[in-house]
Design an enzyme around this catalytic site. Structure first.
Site, PDB file in Angstrom:
ATOM      1  N   ARG A  76     123.044 -25.270   7.666  1.00 54.08           N
ATOM      2  CA  ARG A  76     124.087 -25.712   8.721  1.00 54.08           C
ATOM      3  C   ARG A  76     125.291 -26.607   8.163  1.00 54.08           C
ATOM      4  NH1 ARG A  76     121.794 -26.186  13.986  1.00 54.08           N
ATOM      5  NH2 ARG A  76     120.908 -24.112  14.158  1.00 54.08           N
TER       6      ARG A  76
ATOM      7  N   ARG B  70     129.170 -29.079  13.206  1.00 54.34           N
ATOM      8  CA  ARG B  70     129.694 -30.357  13.980  1.00 54.34           C
ATOM      9  C   ARG B  70     130.060 -31.475  12.772  1.00 54.34           C
ATOM     10  NH1 ARG B  70     126.115 -30.079  18.953  1.00 54.34           N
ATOM     11  NH2 ARG B  70     124.607 -29.258  17.459  1.00 54.34           N
TER      12      ARG B  70
ATOM     13  N   ARG C 268     137.226 -25.764  16.646  1.00 51.82           N
ATOM     14  CA  ARG C 268     136.408 -25.150  17.384  1.00 51.82           C
ATOM     15  C   ARG C 268     136.584 -25.640  19.147  1.00 51.82           C
ATOM     16  NH1 ARG C 268     132.870 -23.650  19.865  1.00 51.82           N
ATOM     17  NH2 ARG C 268     130.916 -24.736  19.554  1.00 51.82           N
TER      18      ARG C 268
ATOM     19  N   ASP D  63     124.766 -17.051  14.013  1.00 54.01           N
ATOM     20  CA  ASP D  63     123.512 -17.731  14.702  1.00 54.01           C
ATOM     21  C   ASP D  63     122.388 -16.716  14.766  1.00 54.01           C
ATOM     22  OD1 ASP D  63     122.949 -20.462  16.208  1.00 54.01           O
ATOM     23  OD2 ASP D  63     121.616 -18.924  17.225  1.00 54.01           O
TER      24      ASP D  63
ATOM     25  N   TYR E 106     112.472 -17.896  21.156  1.00 54.16           N
ATOM     26  CA  TYR E 106     113.492 -18.263  22.059  1.00 54.16           C
ATOM     27  C   TYR E 106     113.447 -17.352  23.321  1.00 54.16           C
ATOM     28  CZ  TYR E 106     115.411 -21.433  18.866  1.00 54.16           C
ATOM     29  OH  TYR E 106     115.642 -22.628  18.172  1.00 54.16           O
TER      30      TYR E 106
HETATM   31  O1  CP3 Z   1     126.337 -23.507   8.454  1.00 50.59           O
HETATM   32  C1  CP3 Z   1     125.369 -22.725   8.587  1.00 50.59           C
HETATM   33  O2  CP3 Z   1     124.211 -23.069   8.446  1.00 50.59           O
HETATM   34  C2  CP3 Z   1     125.835 -21.270   9.200  1.00 50.59           C
HETATM   35  C3  CP3 Z   1     125.738 -21.185  10.633  1.00 50.59           C
HETATM   36  C4  CP3 Z   1     124.305 -21.297  11.575  1.00 50.59           C
HETATM   37  C5  CP3 Z   1     124.330 -21.786  12.861  1.00 50.59           C
HETATM   38  N1  CP3 Z   1     123.227 -21.390  13.291  1.00 50.59           N
HETATM   39  C6  CP3 Z   1     125.553 -22.076  13.446  1.00 50.59           C
HETATM   40  C7  CP3 Z   1     125.347 -22.971  14.821  1.00 50.59           C
HETATM   41  C8  CP3 Z   1     123.136 -20.891  11.180  1.00 50.59           C
HETATM   42  C9  CP3 Z   1     122.547 -20.165   9.675  1.00 50.59           C
HETATM   43  C10 CP3 Z   1     122.178 -20.656  12.241  1.00 50.59           C
HETATM   44  C11 CP3 Z   1     120.877 -20.256  12.424  1.00 50.59           C
HETATM   45  C12 CP3 Z   1     120.072 -20.972  13.570  1.00 50.59           C
HETATM   46  N2  CP3 Z   1     120.322 -20.996  14.955  1.00 50.59           N
HETATM   47  C13 CP3 Z   1     118.784 -21.289  13.246  1.00 50.59           C
HETATM   48  C14 CP3 Z   1     117.909 -21.206  11.931  1.00 50.59           C
HETATM   49  C15 CP3 Z   1     118.159 -22.647  11.096  1.00 50.59           C
HETATM   50  C16 CP3 Z   1     117.554 -23.809  11.702  1.00 50.59           C
HETATM   51  O3  CP3 Z   1     118.324 -24.622  11.929  1.00 50.59           O
HETATM   52  O4  CP3 Z   1     116.286 -23.687  11.659  1.00 50.59           O
HETATM   53  C17 CP3 Z   1     118.359 -21.594  14.595  1.00 50.59           C
HETATM   54  C18 CP3 Z   1     116.760 -22.102  14.910  1.00 50.59           C
HETATM   55  C19 CP3 Z   1     119.257 -21.347  15.456  1.00 50.59           C
HETATM   56  C20 CP3 Z   1     119.217 -21.590  16.992  1.00 50.59           C
HETATM   57  C21 CP3 Z   1     120.214 -22.788  17.318  1.00 50.59           C
HETATM   58  N3  CP3 Z   1     121.539 -22.603  17.672  1.00 50.59           N
HETATM   59  C22 CP3 Z   1     120.007 -24.017  17.426  1.00 50.59           C
HETATM   60  C23 CP3 Z   1     118.643 -24.758  17.358  1.00 50.59           C
HETATM   61  C24 CP3 Z   1     121.197 -24.664  17.795  1.00 50.59           C
HETATM   62  C25 CP3 Z   1     121.524 -26.273  18.009  1.00 50.59           C
HETATM   63  C26 CP3 Z   1     121.917 -26.678  19.206  1.00 50.59           C
HETATM   64  C27 CP3 Z   1     122.717 -27.809  19.206  1.00 50.59           C
HETATM   65  O5  CP3 Z   1     123.608 -27.777  19.682  1.00 50.59           O
HETATM   66  O6  CP3 Z   1     122.235 -29.016  18.682  1.00 50.59           O
HETATM   67  C28 CP3 Z   1     122.341 -23.725  17.677  1.00 50.59           C
HETATM   68  C29 CP3 Z   1     123.646 -23.751  18.093  1.00 50.59           C
HETATM   69  C30 CP3 Z   1     124.413 -23.705  16.708  1.00 50.59           C
HETATM   70  N4  CP3 Z   1     124.368 -22.931  15.975  1.00 50.59           N
HETATM   71  C31 CP3 Z   1     125.306 -24.538  16.298  1.00 50.59           C
HETATM   72  C32 CP3 Z   1     125.879 -24.273  15.138  1.00 50.59           C
HETATM   73  C33 CP3 Z   1     127.183 -24.874  14.236  1.00 50.59           C
HETATM   74  C34 CP3 Z   1     125.910 -25.869  17.086  1.00 50.59           C
HETATM   75  C35 CP3 Z   1     126.468 -25.670  18.211  1.00 50.59           C
HETATM   76  C36 CP3 Z   1     128.058 -25.681  18.383  1.00 50.59           C
HETATM   77  O7  CP3 Z   1     128.778 -26.058  17.461  1.00 50.59           O
HETATM   78  O8  CP3 Z   1     128.647 -25.620  19.241  1.00 50.59           O
END
Ligand code: CP3
Length: 349
Positions: free
Chosen positions: A27, A31, A40, A76, A152
């Site tokens: 990540r 944000r 974004r 994602d 999920y």
């Molecule tokens: O920088 C990076 O790591 C690359 C991008 C990335 C995202 N998601 C972008 C994202 C990666 C590798 C993921 C993988 C992902 N997504 C995982 C595995 C990694 C982990 O954290 O265990 C999981 C479980 C998800 C599912 C998911 N998507 C979650 C739990 C969330 C967070 C919800 C929140 O808003 O807090 C997301 C949304 C998400 N994926 C965001 C980002 C940057 C945030 C939302 C946004 O910016 O609008």
């Protein structure tokens, strides 16, 4: 231009000597970065991912800012199931949410075959753009592991207890296997396409595997992961398997065929190496919460990870889980500079 295959990150994954311990952050794009928030706006993250110009720029932002040793594709884990129309959205502050969760055999038909070039052309275009811009820095492609993606689909959103997914896997094992097979095939196709477009490494996120007991993991999650590793081995890129809370699963994860096992902050690197066994590299594992502590605490904690990793080759520094959205980027810069300056894993003395 140097070849990403010779980069410190890829060499460390292969347990070869390196000029410095490589570091990147799960990540790292997102944000916590003001430049990400500026770009974004407020739309769904799935819209940003579907726009290769934005997704490529977001992927590059942390590489430019921190000088990390690898980029990770901005996407994602639910993007492939979204693309085949399962009906999934990603809600800011919450995560993936499914309108009609997976319930029974009829829902298998909602998981048609994924063909990356036609279903996810925008992700592959992002890979093309990023690889062209990165030069010698490797791009990590990724997918969600079938168990974590299934959690999920079945729970309908983020879960704390995983009651529905555990009920289904234990009570309807045939349906579980059928679901795993569909998700496995999609992950294999998607991972292969990312490497064909130039990704230099892969990471499989089984983030929530730590909620399984070792016997559950071995029976219900590991077979799918092992198949993904078998079916991506010929690509010749290192593969990392990561999950949270997997201290009791590390020896099983090491049997998957991955070259690297990612560990969270609960198990020190030296102990993780004992559990993983020789022959694999290890990635981790600074507690992401400590990026909020004082400078001294952060420096001490980073040094403890480096000391625990020692001088043996095959350590990739990372956090134990993703960067938290309110993390101050300056704290991560402190970590990168310290790891590059003092990390000795695989550095020829
Ligand atoms: O920088 C990076 O790591 C690359 C991008 C990335 C995202 N998601 C972008 C994202 C990666 C590798 C993921 C993988 C992902 N997504 C995982 C595995 C990694 C982990 O954290 O265990 C999981 C479980 C998800 C599912 C998911 N998507 C979650 C739990 C969330 C967070 C919800 C929140 O808003 O807090 C997301 C949304 C998400 N994926 C965001 C980002 C940057 C945030 C939302 C946004 O910016 O609008």
């Amino acid at each position: 231009m140097t070849n990403p295959a010779d980069s410190p990150y890829v060499r460390a994954c292969r347990r070869l000597s390196v000029p410095h311990t490589p570091v990147w952050f799960m990540r790292q794009a997102g944000r916590s970065l003001p430049e990400y928030r500026a770009l974004r706006g407020t739309g769904s993250i799935l819209d940003a991912i579907a726009d290769p110009a934005i997704a490529a720029e977001v992927t590059m932002q942390p590489v430019r800012r921190y000088g990390v040793d690898a980029a990770i594709l901005f996407s994602d884990i639910v993007v492939p199931v979204h693309a085949i129309g399962f009906g999934i959205d990603v809600v800011p502050g919450r995560g993936p949410v499914v309108a009609e969760p997976f319930r029974d055999a009829a829902d298998l038909s909602r998981l048609r075959d994924l063909s990356p070039e036609t279903d996810l052309p925008y992700v592959l275009e992002t890979v093309d753009r990023v690889v062209a811009e990165l030069g010698g820095t490797p791009l990590i492609g990724f997918a969600g592991a079938p168990f974590t993606v299934a959690s999920y689909l079945i729970e309908g959103g983020p879960s704390r207890e995983f009651t529905k997914v555990k009920a289904l896997m234990h009570s309807q094992p045939d349906l579980w296997v059928a679901l795993m097979e569909r998700l496995t095939a999609g992950s294999i196709a998607f991972l292969r396409a990312q490497v064909e477009h130039g990704a230099s490494a892969l990471q499989l996120f089984d983030s929530w595997a730590g909620f399984l007991s070792p016997s559950e993991y071995e029976c219900f999650a590991l077979p799918a992961t092992t198949r993904i590793m078998e079916e991506t081995a010929d690509l010749g890129v290192p593969r990392t398997l990561f999950g949270v809370g997997t201290g009791e699963l590390l020896s099983l994860m090491a049997q998957s065929g991955a070259e690297v096992v990612g560990v969270d902050w609960r198990v020190p690197i030296d102990e993780a190496r004992r559990r993983i066994g020789p022959g694999l590299a290890v990635q981790g594992n600074l507690d992401p919460a400590l990026t909020f502590a004082s400078h001294e605490v952060l420096v001490d904690a980073t040094r403890r990870v480096l000391e625990s990793a020692g001088t043996a080759p095959g350590h990739i520094f990372n956090l134990g889980h993703g960067v938290l959205p309110t993390t101050n980027p300056d704290a991560l810069q402190v970590v990168v500079d310290l790891v590059h300056g003092e990390g000795r894993a695989g550095v020829l003395q």
